[in-house]
Design an enzyme around this catalytic site. Structure first.
Site, PDB file in Angstrom:
ATOM      1  N   LYS A   1      40.950  32.874  34.324  1.00  0.00           N
ATOM      2  CA  LYS A   1      40.553  31.774  35.208  1.00  0.00           C
ATOM      3  C   LYS A   1      41.778  30.993  35.646  1.00  0.00           C
ATOM      4  CE  LYS A   1      37.565  32.378  35.841  1.00  0.00           C
ATOM      5  NZ  LYS A   1      36.723  33.215  36.471  1.00  0.00           N
TER       6      LYS A   1
ATOM      7  N   TRP B   1      39.780  41.439  54.883  1.00  0.00           N
ATOM      8  CA  TRP B   1      40.649  41.430  53.704  1.00  0.00           C
ATOM      9  C   TRP B   1      41.424  42.730  53.788  1.00  0.00           C
ATOM     10  CZ3 TRP B   1      41.394  43.959  48.928  1.00  0.00           C
ATOM     11  CH2 TRP B   1      42.001  43.191  47.925  1.00  0.00           C
TER      12      TRP B   1
ATOM     13  N   CYS C   1      35.946  42.003  52.955  1.00  0.00           N
ATOM     14  CA  CYS C   1      35.582  41.693  54.336  1.00  0.00           C
ATOM     15  C   CYS C   1      34.150  41.202  54.448  1.00  0.00           C
ATOM     16  CB  CYS C   1      35.705  42.943  55.197  1.00  0.00           C
ATOM     17  SG  CYS C   1      37.271  43.765  55.053  1.00  0.00           S
TER      18      CYS C   1
ATOM     19  N   GLU D   1      44.102  33.038  38.006  1.00  0.00           N
ATOM     20  CA  GLU D   1      43.497  33.293  39.318  1.00  0.00           C
ATOM     21  C   GLU D   1      43.732  32.138  40.289  1.00  0.00           C
ATOM     22  OE1 GLU D   1      39.349  35.763  39.130  1.00  0.00           O
ATOM     23  OE2 GLU D   1      39.337  33.855  38.099  1.00  0.00           O
TER      24      GLU D   1
ATOM     25  N   HIS E   1      53.934  40.015  16.249  1.00  0.00           N
ATOM     26  CA  HIS E   1      54.374  41.405  16.398  1.00  0.00           C
ATOM     27  C   HIS E   1      55.087  41.628  17.729  1.00  0.00           C
ATOM     28  CE1 HIS E   1      52.476  42.467  12.675  1.00  0.00           C
ATOM     29  NE2 HIS E   1      51.360  41.887  13.081  1.00  0.00           N
TER      30      HIS E   1
ATOM     31  N   ARG F   1      34.326  35.304  50.163  1.00  0.00           N
ATOM     32  CA  ARG F   1      34.556  36.708  49.821  1.00  0.00           C
ATOM     33  C   ARG F   1      36.050  37.047  49.839  1.00  0.00           C
ATOM     34  NH1 ARG F   1      29.938  39.861  50.442  1.00  0.00           N
ATOM     35  NH2 ARG F   1      31.081  41.681  51.126  1.00  0.00           N
TER      36      ARG F   1
ATOM     37  N   ASN G   1      33.349  46.749  57.090  1.00  0.00           N
ATOM     38  CA  ASN G   1      33.679  46.367  55.714  1.00  0.00           C
ATOM     39  C   ASN G   1      33.725  47.647  54.897  1.00  0.00           C
ATOM     40  OD1 ASN G   1      33.789  45.350  53.117  1.00  0.00           O
ATOM     41  ND2 ASN G   1      31.677  44.604  53.103  1.00  0.00           N
ATOM     42  N   GLY G   2      34.804  47.838  54.126  1.00  0.00           N
ATOM     43  CA  GLY G   2      34.865  49.027  53.279  1.00  0.00           C
ATOM     44  C   GLY G   2      36.061  49.889  53.617  1.00  0.00           C
TER      45      GLY G   2
ATOM     46  N   LYS H   1      35.888  37.855  46.359  1.00  0.00           N
ATOM     47  CA  LYS H   1      34.765  37.590  45.463  1.00  0.00           C
ATOM     48  C   LYS H   1      34.092  38.878  45.012  1.00  0.00           C
ATOM     49  CE  LYS H   1      31.740  34.925  43.454  1.00  0.00           C
ATOM     50  NZ  LYS H   1      32.256  34.324  42.200  1.00  0.00           N
TER      51      LYS H   1
HETATM   52  C1  G6P Z   1      36.323  40.228  41.606  1.00  0.00           C
HETATM   53  C2  G6P Z   1      36.048  38.743  41.451  1.00  0.00           C
HETATM   54  C3  G6P Z   1      35.857  38.405  39.983  1.00  0.00           C
HETATM   55  C4  G6P Z   1      34.752  39.260  39.403  1.00  0.00           C
HETATM   56  C5  G6P Z   1      35.024  40.747  39.598  1.00  0.00           C
HETATM   57  C6  G6P Z   1      33.814  41.585  39.238  1.00  0.00           C
HETATM   58  O1  G6P Z   1      37.559  40.529  41.081  1.00  0.00           O
HETATM   59  O2  G6P Z   1      37.118  37.985  41.981  1.00  0.00           O
HETATM   60  O3  G6P Z   1      35.507  37.038  39.850  1.00  0.00           O
HETATM   61  O4  G6P Z   1      34.635  38.994  38.036  1.00  0.00           O
HETATM   62  O5  G6P Z   1      35.311  41.014  40.974  1.00  0.00           O
HETATM   63  O6  G6P Z   1      32.789  41.278  40.131  1.00  0.00           O
HETATM   64  P1  G6P Z   1      31.254  41.497  39.850  1.00  0.00           P
HETATM   65  O7  G6P Z   1      30.572  41.062  41.106  1.00  0.00           O
HETATM   66  O8  G6P Z   1      31.083  42.951  39.568  1.00  0.00           O
HETATM   67  O9  G6P Z   1      30.892  40.648  38.680  1.00  0.00           O
END
Ligand code: G6P
Length: 608
Positions: A485, A75, A2, A488, A504, A27, A99-100, A603
């Site tokens: 990547k 979110w 959020c 995602e 295996h 975000r 947020n949270g 994010k």
């Molecule tokens: C989320 C983001 C990722 C990121 C991860 C850790 O899942 O989508 O891109 O690698 O959080 O985030 P940080 O800010 O701790 O690197």
């Protein structure tokens, strides 16, 4: 996760809130809303979907007109994405954005119900807090917020307006990030700096359980105990352009192109006379000599940077490095003590699980080192030592340049540690450092040379349902990130596998035409990886090989070859990352996906 914004000033508040929320879109969110004082009354507009849906709704139903208010992108955590679950949420006299997560919201809801407060419209924990604020409100907003702070548990940031306190916005945080921007005659709240950078670069960091009162273009802070506090005004060291696309179609591709500069800016201040020097981060050769074991703990992409770090630190410095996922590590009662170093890698510095690990290992007296991109973030502030990566703001949800600078820090750390421990000579340390210094230019050349190739190869991936990324050694560590990547943002199922482990079990998944992307940049392991590529090719796989210019490989083994410049094999991950990023990017573009804001992702994951 959020995003929160708030504004008090002379501009059209709705416009500012929407503009600021747009800058927080990265975000991740699934609904949005605002609350603005219009002629002394709080007017709310909210909608499921994108900000454009909210704007469309306001165009039809009337945009709130005023000069103070709060806004939110949600979110979903408690309750599905819907108009009614969107923020803001209100009690009778209080409206909030949040947020949270409020961990004890069920008990609070029960308490409110027992006290005849039964008007809950949504499924959210947020509405419970709005009702609780209203329950305790006696005409003194700050006293009411302080009271509620004693009762709610969790990690949260709140923007609050009280119906009888027009033109005033209140804010408070506990764990979740929140800043207060100070412009000329106007003030803002926001979850992150990009939201306000268009209006001001000056901001305050709100600390744990501090309350901000925004009124008449100024802000006053007070503690949980009601004491007025002075705070330091900080200035963001990047401008509006760095939070804009600058002519690129997406932030992700812009950020891929920014990598050479980001790496240069990160490593240059940490090199003195040709040798790594991390003393400005509180790290000296003595510090680096003193540890028995190293743990690298992180989430997502940052954890993958740690995987590369493990290979490099172990190889050069001969110290045992364990890499762990923060959400697992925090619950497995890890064997950690004061002889260990725990490195937390985090772009945002606010990831809930990584933060929890930091507190846990501090309780066990381990030394902690944060590798963080966002200045002043919680993890950066709480760790014993911090190495800031200087990637600038990363807006695309899929991390690229933040990963690249995290890798560069892993190398600097490994070089300095190996030298400090006498595992490599000064001459070798200089040679490695010089090679690292040359890497940004090679990344630049690589992007220019292979962007079109990757664009073309990605057209071969778009119809795939599933694919494999394989590699050995550092190539395996790297393929974890390549695979993440791709999944995602392309939404193609992808798994990374140690090439030697395929037979295996996983090789049974190979069917005619299934893409297998092999990373084969490690000369010492090349022949072995080649055999594995042949094994999957013989079973019908469509093979795409990422290797260096001189690698001896033909089109009878690889359907497509992406050749990158050769540097020493230890540093190859910093070059081989580029084709993996570009393949993911163009596959997503070719599939018509929302590249910068992939579905369901956020994010910065500030809740557990
Ligand atoms: C989320 C983001 C990722 C990121 C991860 C850790 O899942 O989508 O891109 O690698 O959080 O985030 P940080 O800010 O701790 O690197």
């Amino acid at each position: 996760m959020c995003g929160i914004v708030g504004y008090v000033g002379p501009r059209d508040c709705s416009d500012v809130l929407i503009e600021a929320l747009t800058k927080l879109e990265y975000r991740g969110y699934d609904s949005a809303g605002i609350a603005v004082f219009e002629n002394g009354r709080i007017k709310v507009a909210k909608s499921k979907g994108r900000l454009t849906d909210l704007v469309e709704k306001m165009n039809k139903e009337g945009k709130p007109k005023g000069h103070a208010g709060i806004g939110h992108t949600r979110w979903a955590t408690h309750g599905e994405p819907s108009d009614v679950n969107s923020h803001p949420h209100s009690g009778r006299r209080v409206t909030i954005v949040h947020n949270g997560i409020i961990e004890n919201y069920k008990e609070i809801k029960q308490f409110l119900i027992d006290n005849d407060r039964t008007e809950f419209l949504s499924d959210t924990d947020t509405e419970v807090v709005a009702q609780l604020l209203d329950f305790y409100y006696d005409g003194d907003p700050v006293r009411c917020i302080r009271r509620v702070l004693h009762e709610i548990r969790g990690s949260f940031a709140l923007g609050i307006v009280f119906a009888d306190r027009p033109e005033t916005v209140y804010a408070v945080r506990c764990e979740s990030p929140l800043i207060v921007g100070q412009g000329k005659g106007e003030v803002f709240i926001a979850s992150d700096v990009p939201a306000i950078i268009k209006y001001t670069k000056d901001y305050y960091l709100l600390d744990h359980k501090e309350i901000a009162v925004l009124r008449n273009g100024t802000v006053q802070f007070c503690s949980l105990h009601g004491r007025i506090i002075e705070k330091e005004l900080l200035t963001a060291d990047w401008d509006e352009d760095s939070a804009e696309k600058g002519g690129y179609p997406h932030f992700m591709i812009k950020e891929i192109h920014e990598q050479p500069t980001a790496v240069k800016t990160t490593i240059t201040p940490r090199i003195e006379n040709g040798l790594p020097d991390l003393s400005e981060c509180g790290i000296t050769p003595e510090t680096l000599r003193g540890f028995k074991n190293i743990f690298i703990v992180a989430c997502g992409t940052a954890m993958h940077a740690g995987m590369v770090g493990k290979y490099v630190i172990e190889k050069l410095a001969r110290v045992s490095v364990t890499v762990d996922i923060a959400s697992e590590f925090r619950y497995r009662d890890p064997l950690i003590d004061e002889n260990d170093l725990v490195i937390i890698i985090s772009q945002s510095g606010e990831t809930a699980d990584s933060k929890a690990v930091l507190s846990l290992v501090k309780q066990r007296n381990a030394k902690t080192l944060a590798v963080v991109n966002v200045k002043g973030s919680s993890i950066a502030r709480e760790a014993d030592m911090v190495i800031y990566t200087h990637a600038g703001p990363e807006i695309a949800v899929a991390s690229t340049k933040a990963y690249m600078v995290q890798l560069s820090v892993m190398y600097l750390l490994a070089f300095e540690m190996a030298f400090a421990k006498g595992r490599i000579s000064e001459e070798e340390c200089r040679r490695l450092t010089l090679e690292l210094v040359r890497v940004p230019d090679i990344i630049d050349q690589t992007i220019k040379r292979i962007e079109n190739v990757c664009r073309y190869v990605s057209t071969k991936l778009i119809t795939a349902d599933s694919l494999l990324y394989i590699g050995r050694g550092l190539d395996y560590a790297l393929s974890m990130e390549g695979s993440l990547k791709l999944k995602e943002i392309s939404y193609i199922h992808s798994e990374s596998y140690a090439a030697g482990e395929l037979k295996h079990g996983t090789i049974s998944l190979i069917t005619e035409g299934m893409p297998v992307i092999a990373v084969a940049t490690q000369n010492s392991l090349f022949e072995k990886t080649l055999s594995n590529i042949k094994e999957v090719k013989a079973r019908g796989a469509m093979t795409i090989v990422i290797c260096d210019q001189k690698a001896d490989i033909d089109f009878d083994v690889a359907n497509y070859i992406v050749r990158i410049p050769r540097i020493s094999e230890m540093l190859m991950p910093m070059i081989a990352t580029v084709p993996m990023q570009l393949l993911a990017y163009y596959t997503s573009v070719n599939k018509g996906n929302d590249v910068d804001k992939p579905r369901n992702l956020a994010k910065s994951v500030t809740v557990e």
